[in-house]
Design a protein around this motif. Structure first.
Motif, PDB file in Angstrom:
ATOM      1  N   LEU A 132       0.569  -1.015  -0.096  1.00 39.11           N
ATOM      2  CA  LEU A 132       0.411   0.452  -0.055  1.00 39.11           C
ATOM      3  C   LEU A 132       0.960   1.222  -0.045  1.00 39.11           C
ATOM      4  O   LEU A 132       1.634   1.295   0.365  1.00 39.11           O
ATOM      5  N   ALA A 133       1.087   1.707  -1.064  1.00 43.62           N
ATOM      6  CA  ALA A 133       1.903   2.858  -1.060  1.00 43.62           C
ATOM      7  C   ALA A 133       1.163   3.694  -2.135  1.00 43.62           C
ATOM      8  O   ALA A 133       0.469   4.556  -2.524  1.00 43.62           O
ATOM      9  N   HIS A 134       1.511   4.976  -1.202  1.00 44.18           N
ATOM     10  CA  HIS A 134       0.601   6.397  -1.204  1.00 44.18           C
ATOM     11  C   HIS A 134       1.716   7.581  -1.454  1.00 44.18           C
ATOM     12  O   HIS A 134       3.012   8.103  -0.297  1.00 44.18           O
ATOM     13  N   GLY A 135       1.642   8.377  -2.428  1.00 43.10           N
ATOM     14  CA  GLY A 135       2.346   9.865  -2.271  1.00 43.10           C
ATOM     15  C   GLY A 135       1.530  10.462  -0.952  1.00 43.10           C
ATOM     16  O   GLY A 135       0.607  10.648  -1.035  1.00 43.10           O
ATOM     17  N   ILE A 136       2.520  11.717  -0.130  1.00 44.43           N
ATOM     18  CA  ILE A 136       2.321  12.383   1.043  1.00 44.43           C
ATOM     19  C   ILE A 136       3.107  13.697   0.393  1.00 44.43           C
ATOM     20  O   ILE A 136       4.152  14.330  -0.011  1.00 44.43           O
ATOM     21  N   GLY A 137       2.207  15.044   1.052  1.00 50.19           N
ATOM     22  CA  GLY A 137       2.347  15.868   1.407  1.00 50.19           C
ATOM     23  C   GLY A 137       3.839  16.163   2.531  1.00 50.19           C
ATOM     24  O   GLY A 137       3.935  15.764   3.125  1.00 50.19           O
ATOM     25  N   THR A 138       4.500  17.514   1.869  1.00 46.99           N
ATOM     26  CA  THR A 138       5.609  17.824   3.081  1.00 46.99           C
ATOM     27  C   THR A 138       4.708  17.535   4.465  1.00 46.99           C
ATOM     28  O   THR A 138       6.312  17.256   5.464  1.00 46.99           O
ATOM     29  N   SER A 139       3.722  17.737   4.555  1.00 50.39           N
ATOM     30  CA  SER A 139       3.219  18.222   6.343  1.00 50.39           C
ATOM     31  C   SER A 139       3.056  16.585   6.466  1.00 50.39           C
ATOM     32  O   SER A 139       3.632  16.280   7.771  1.00 50.39           O
ATOM     33  N   GLU A 140       3.151  15.548   6.433  1.00 47.00           N
ATOM     34  CA  GLU A 140       2.505  14.873   6.395  1.00 47.00           C
ATOM     35  C   GLU A 140       4.090  13.439   6.284  1.00 47.00           C
ATOM     36  O   GLU A 140       3.843  12.801   6.852  1.00 47.00           O
ATOM     37  N   VAL A 141       5.340  14.459   5.630  1.00 45.38           N
ATOM     38  CA  VAL A 141       6.516  13.617   5.635  1.00 45.38           C
ATOM     39  C   VAL A 141       6.656  13.338   6.576  1.00 45.38           C
ATOM     40  O   VAL A 141       7.318  12.730   8.268  1.00 45.38           O
ATOM     41  N   GLU A 142       6.636  14.789   8.073  1.00 42.77           N
ATOM     42  CA  GLU A 142       7.167  14.759   9.077  1.00 42.77           C
ATOM     43  C   GLU A 142       6.275  14.611   9.807  1.00 42.77           C
ATOM     44  O   GLU A 142       6.760  13.712  11.093  1.00 42.77           O
ATOM     45  N   HIS A 143       4.774  14.260  10.001  1.00 41.36           N
ATOM     46  CA  HIS A 143       4.021  13.644  10.317  1.00 41.36           C
ATOM     47  C   HIS A 143       4.589  12.297  10.501  1.00 41.36           C
ATOM     48  O   HIS A 143       4.836  11.574  11.525  1.00 41.36           O
ATOM     49  N   VAL A 144       4.651  11.621   9.433  1.00 40.57           N
ATOM     50  CA  VAL A 144       5.636  10.361   9.068  1.00 40.57           C
ATOM     51  C   VAL A 144       7.153  10.309  10.154  1.00 40.57           C
ATOM     52  O   VAL A 144       7.179   8.541  10.359  1.00 40.57           O
ATOM     53  N   MET A 145       7.893  11.170   9.982  1.00 36.14           N
ATOM     54  CA  MET A 145       8.720  11.091  10.501  1.00 36.14           C
ATOM     55  C   MET A 145       8.765  10.922  11.674  1.00 36.14           C
ATOM     56  O   MET A 145       9.639  10.713  13.003  1.00 36.14           O
ATOM     57  N   ALA A 146       7.765  11.975  12.670  1.00 35.52           N
ATOM     58  CA  ALA A 146       8.083  11.852  13.916  1.00 35.52           C
ATOM     59  C   ALA A 146       7.052  10.951  14.832  1.00 35.52           C
ATOM     60  O   ALA A 146       6.996  11.278  16.073  1.00 35.52           O
ATOM     61  N   THR A 147       5.960  10.373  14.244  1.00 32.28           N
ATOM     62  CA  THR A 147       5.556   9.128  14.413  1.00 32.28           C
ATOM     63  C   THR A 147       4.942   7.931  13.609  1.00 32.28           C
ATOM     64  O   THR A 147       4.261   7.169  14.425  1.00 32.28           O
ATOM     65  N   GLY A 148       5.495   7.342  12.801  1.00 30.36           N
ATOM     66  CA  GLY A 148       5.655   6.408  12.691  1.00 30.36           C
ATOM     67  C   GLY A 148       4.220   6.433  11.793  1.00 30.36           C
ATOM     68  O   GLY A 148       3.978   5.122  11.337  1.00 30.36           O
ATOM     69  N   CYS A 149       3.192   6.733  11.901  1.00 32.47           N
ATOM     70  CA  CYS A 149       2.202   6.892  11.031  1.00 32.47           C
ATOM     71  C   CYS A 149       2.138   8.137  10.482  1.00 32.47           C
ATOM     72  O   CYS A 149       2.398   9.187  10.227  1.00 32.47           O
ATOM     73  N   LEU A 150       0.734   7.680   9.791  1.00 28.34           N
ATOM     74  CA  LEU A 150       0.065   8.537   8.374  1.00 28.34           C
ATOM     75  C   LEU A 150      -1.503   8.533   9.215  1.00 28.34           C
ATOM     76  O   LEU A 150      -2.284   7.975   9.228  1.00 28.34           O
ATOM     77  N   ILE A 151      -2.309   9.658   8.529  1.00 27.18           N
ATOM     78  CA  ILE A 151      -3.077   9.835   8.996  1.00 27.18           C
ATOM     79  C   ILE A 151      -3.955   9.426   7.945  1.00 27.18           C
ATOM     80  O   ILE A 151      -4.227  10.654   6.823  1.00 27.18           O
ATOM     81  N   GLN A 152      -4.675   8.405   7.534  1.00 26.94           N
ATOM     82  CA  GLN A 152      -5.839   8.244   6.558  1.00 26.94           C
ATOM     83  C   GLN A 152      -7.203   8.415   6.326  1.00 26.94           C
ATOM     84  O   GLN A 152      -7.895   7.337   7.868  1.00 26.94           O
ATOM     85  N   LYS A 153      -8.327   8.454   5.452  1.00 26.80           N
ATOM     86  CA  LYS A 153      -9.146   8.226   5.603  1.00 26.80           C
ATOM     87  C   LYS A 153      -8.973   6.724   4.539  1.00 26.80           C
ATOM     88  O   LYS A 153      -8.494   6.844   3.993  1.00 26.80           O
TER      89      LYS A 153
END
Ligand code: SF4
Lengths: 476, 212
Positions: free
Chosen positions: A146-167
């Motif tokens: 499951l591979a998503h393109g993400i924006g920079t805020s999400e890059v930061e979010h994944v770096m900091a939390t290991g997770c992505l918020i998704q619907k």
């Protein structure tokens, strides 16, 4: 209970928690990072004094801005003439050093386009969630990931939390039934799909590509198809795991070995849609009716068979659509009714995360072998997707075939796919390109892009205009 | 992140469908390592006669007079009206930063590309969806009336016209909550750090190859 789709399985396996409104917190196994969409994310972490959640999940590589001429590549970042691009790559290097991230530097043979090197290194594995601050991250879905393109805020979010918020997205199945004809490649299949469903057809969906024509593809071909899921509006595209997938993954640097390998393979075999699963939408195409494709306009959905004629806005009833057609014709410098196979081109670009893998190099080389580029071609270039692709092609003697035919053989990077480096179209120039976007100005302001597969691009270089690859032979 | 509650602003009509992120902010500006300063190069290719480069004095560049952003009547606009599939193409968040840096607070269109849509919420930009018909009526109204302003009320999920007509729009609860309160979602997610750790421990046993 009905069965699960491949997407359902991947979603369920990665769901850490879910809010009442359905918003999920998805665990991310692999985070690929490049120089363009990461600096502001690292800056954000620093400002908030946040550490990386799991640095081993990250692999970084500079690709968008790197120069592709051998002369410029000799001296590391010192060879980058554009000072702004240089700062960006140096910033990536510094950030990776500070945060202890594994980076393949510009002078490393493993460097290349992020979506080529992930799979090549085995950093992309079946069943993973993969993200990258780049929309073509959908490429990695070819592995049953499951591979998503993400924006920079999400890059930061994944770096900091290991997770992505998704619907959770909806499920779409695109089945390409039967076998493709001679000379028809993965690129033609995916362009035909986009022509069918439109650039917004997959918006809100995770697309699973299936059917005999998809199963018949190599991993390179499957990556080409999933790569362009985003051009159909879908953030993620994917293909079920089979022996082709497992054979490709085996023995790569990041792939498991020994007992863990056996256990992994066992788990990966379940990465298929259950027989009784339901999709929200199903689209079927007949592989046999797909011709080699060429885009004529400024959106990937503006695509037709190489033997078709450029459309006429007067034939379109919908006023908004008619205006898009006439705007596109004006920008592209084309006449309604013009035969596509008579359109002359100025430049040829074989490369990008869509078509820069070894199989693409081979498909193009077969066509140009022993021939010369036409007189009207100002520049024909081949840009391999990674240092390792380049080396393999050279070991097979493909570089010589290209150079003898009058093509330039370059160092790996994104190059003229988006023209962030020196490789670009001048205003009014027309390019047969194996990349994925024909938007206005994508390859240089005023530049005109026609998307095609590698053999078709190569053939256009030899003929000086588009040609049906099946008429000149040589396609695989 | 800047809060979004109620915003009243001049409407800029961009009568195009499939406006892609390459058009919103061309690639040469993506070389910046900062989040600000993109407003002057928003819609750069449509706005200026010649291609620009980062670092140049954009105020000295020759403009394309008829492009909406260059028309006197739309100066100071903060609500962008566009057609379907707005923000398609690349994931570059620079597209959102260019819009917000220019002063846009809300976009109104019949549909958006997923990644752009998502990026907007992270930056206090509200991308709201109205039907094609309603968007069509708004285009007519904006073109017919100079100084046409709309009020966007996020709490009540309404767009209000100068004549007092209202259009309702949908928005996810979670996104609405973050936007209304200007919340950073990293902080929110880290409140669940224990759950993430527990998930990770379980997966390390089930699928150790993912952690090699
Ligand atoms: S090759 Fe093109 S599409 Fe692919 S990552 Fe690079 S710039 Fe993006």
């Amino acid at each position: 209970m009905t069965g699960k789709t491949l997407y359902d399985k991947l979603w369920d396996a990665h769901l850490v928690r879910q809010e009442d409104d359905g918003t999920g917190l998805l665990y991310i196994d692999r985070h690929l990072v490049h120089e363009v969409t990461s600096p502001q994310a690292f800056e954000g972490l620093r400002l908030a004094s946040r550490p990386l959640w799991r640095k081993e999940s990250i692999v970084a590589v500079p690709d968008h801005n790197v120069p592709t001429t051998t002369a410029d590549r000799g001296n590391g970042t010192a060879g980058i003439s554009d000072p702004v691009a240089k700062i960006q790559i140096e910033t990536l290097n510094a950030n990776c050093e500070e945060f202890e991230i594994n980076e393949f530097h510009m002078d490393d043979i493993r460097q290349g386009i992020v979506h080529v090197i992930g799979p090549e290194q085995g950093a992309t594995l079946p069943g993973m969630t993969v993200v990258c601050g780049d929309s073509h991250t959908s490429t990695h879905g070819a592995f049953g990931a499951l591979a998503h393109g993400i924006g920079t805020s999400e890059v930061e979010h994944v770096m900091a939390t290991g997770c992505l918020i998704q619907k959770k997205m909806k499920n779409m199945l695109i089945s390409v039934d039967g076998k493709v004809g001679e000379g028809v490649t993965a690129k033609d299949i995916v362009l035909a799909i986009i022509g069918e469903i439109g650039t917004a057809g997959g918006t809100g969906f995770a697309i699973e590509f299936a059917g005999e024509a998809i199963e018949d593809l190599s991993m390179e071909g499957r990556m080409t198809v999933c790569n362009m899921a985003i051009e159909a509006g879908a953030r993620a595209g994917m293909i079920a795991v089979d022996d082709t997938t497992i054979d490709y993954v085996k023995g790569r640097p990041y792939s498991p070995t020994g007992e863990t390998w056996d256990k992994a393979v066992e788990a990966w075999k379940d990465l298929v849609t259950d027989d009784d699963a339901e999709f929200d939408e199903i689209i079927r195409l007949h592989a046999g009716s797909i011709d080699p494709q060429v885009t004529w306009g400024t959106s990937p959905e503006m695509v037709l068979s190489v033997n078709a004629k450029v459309p006429d806005p007067a034939d379109e009833d919908d006023a908004v659509k008619a205006k898009s057609i006439s705007d596109a014709l004006e920008y592209m410098g084309l006449q309604a009714g013009q035969a596509i196979n008579e359109i002359p081109v100025d430049k040829i670009f074989i490369g990008s995360c869509t078509n820069s893998r070894i199989e693409d190099m081979r498909q193009a080389a077969v066509v140009v072998k022993g021939k010369k580029v036409a007189d009207n071609i100002k520049l024909a270039m081949v840009v391999p997707g990674s240092g390792l692709v380049k080396k393999q092609a050279e070991d097979e003697g493909l570089d010589k075939i290209f150079i003898d035919a009058g093509f330039e053989w370059r160092e790996p990077g994104c190059s003229m796919c988006l023209a962030m480096n020196a490789d670009r179209l001048e205003s009014g120039e027309r390019c047969a390109s194996t990349s994925n976007r024909n938007f206005e100005g994508r390859q240089g302001q005023g530049g005109r892009t026609h998307l095609v597969g590698p053999a078709m691009a190569a053939a256009a270089g030899i003929a000086g205009h588009f040609v049906d690859i099946r008429e000149i032979g040589g396609a695989s | 992140m800047e809060k979004f509650t109620v915003h009243k602003g001049l409407v800029i009509p961009l009568d195009r469908s499939n406006v892609d992120t390459d058009a919103i902010i061309p690639k040469q500006y993506l070389k910046s390592i900062s989040k600000t300063g993109f407003g002057v190069t928003l819609f750069d290719d449509w706005r200026y006669v010649k291609a620009g480069e980062p670092g140049m004095d954009h105020s000295k560049r020759e403009i394309k007079e008829d492009f909406v952003l260059n028309q006197a009547r739309y100066q100071g606009g903060s609500v962008l009206l566009a057609r379907e599939n707005f923000g398609c193409g690349s994931s570059r968040e620079h597209a959102v930063w260019a819009l917000t840096d220019y002063g846009i607070r809300a976009v109104i269109a019949p549909s958006y590309a997923d990644i752009f849509f998502n990026n907007s919420f992270k930056n206090g930009l509200l991308p709201l969806v109205l039907s094609e018909g309603d968007v069509g009526s708004l285009f007519k109204a904006v073109e017919a009336n100079e100084g046409y302003e709309l009020t966007v009320d996020l709490e009540n999920q309404q767009v209000i016209t100068p004549e007092g007509k209202t259009y309702n729009f949908d928005v996810d609860e979670f996104r609405k909550y973050c936007l209304l309160n200007g919340l950073d979602d990293i902080g929110l997610t880290l409140q669940h750090a224990d759950e993430i750790k527990a998930y990770e421990e379980k997966r390390k046993v089930e699928a150790p190859w993912l952690f090699a």
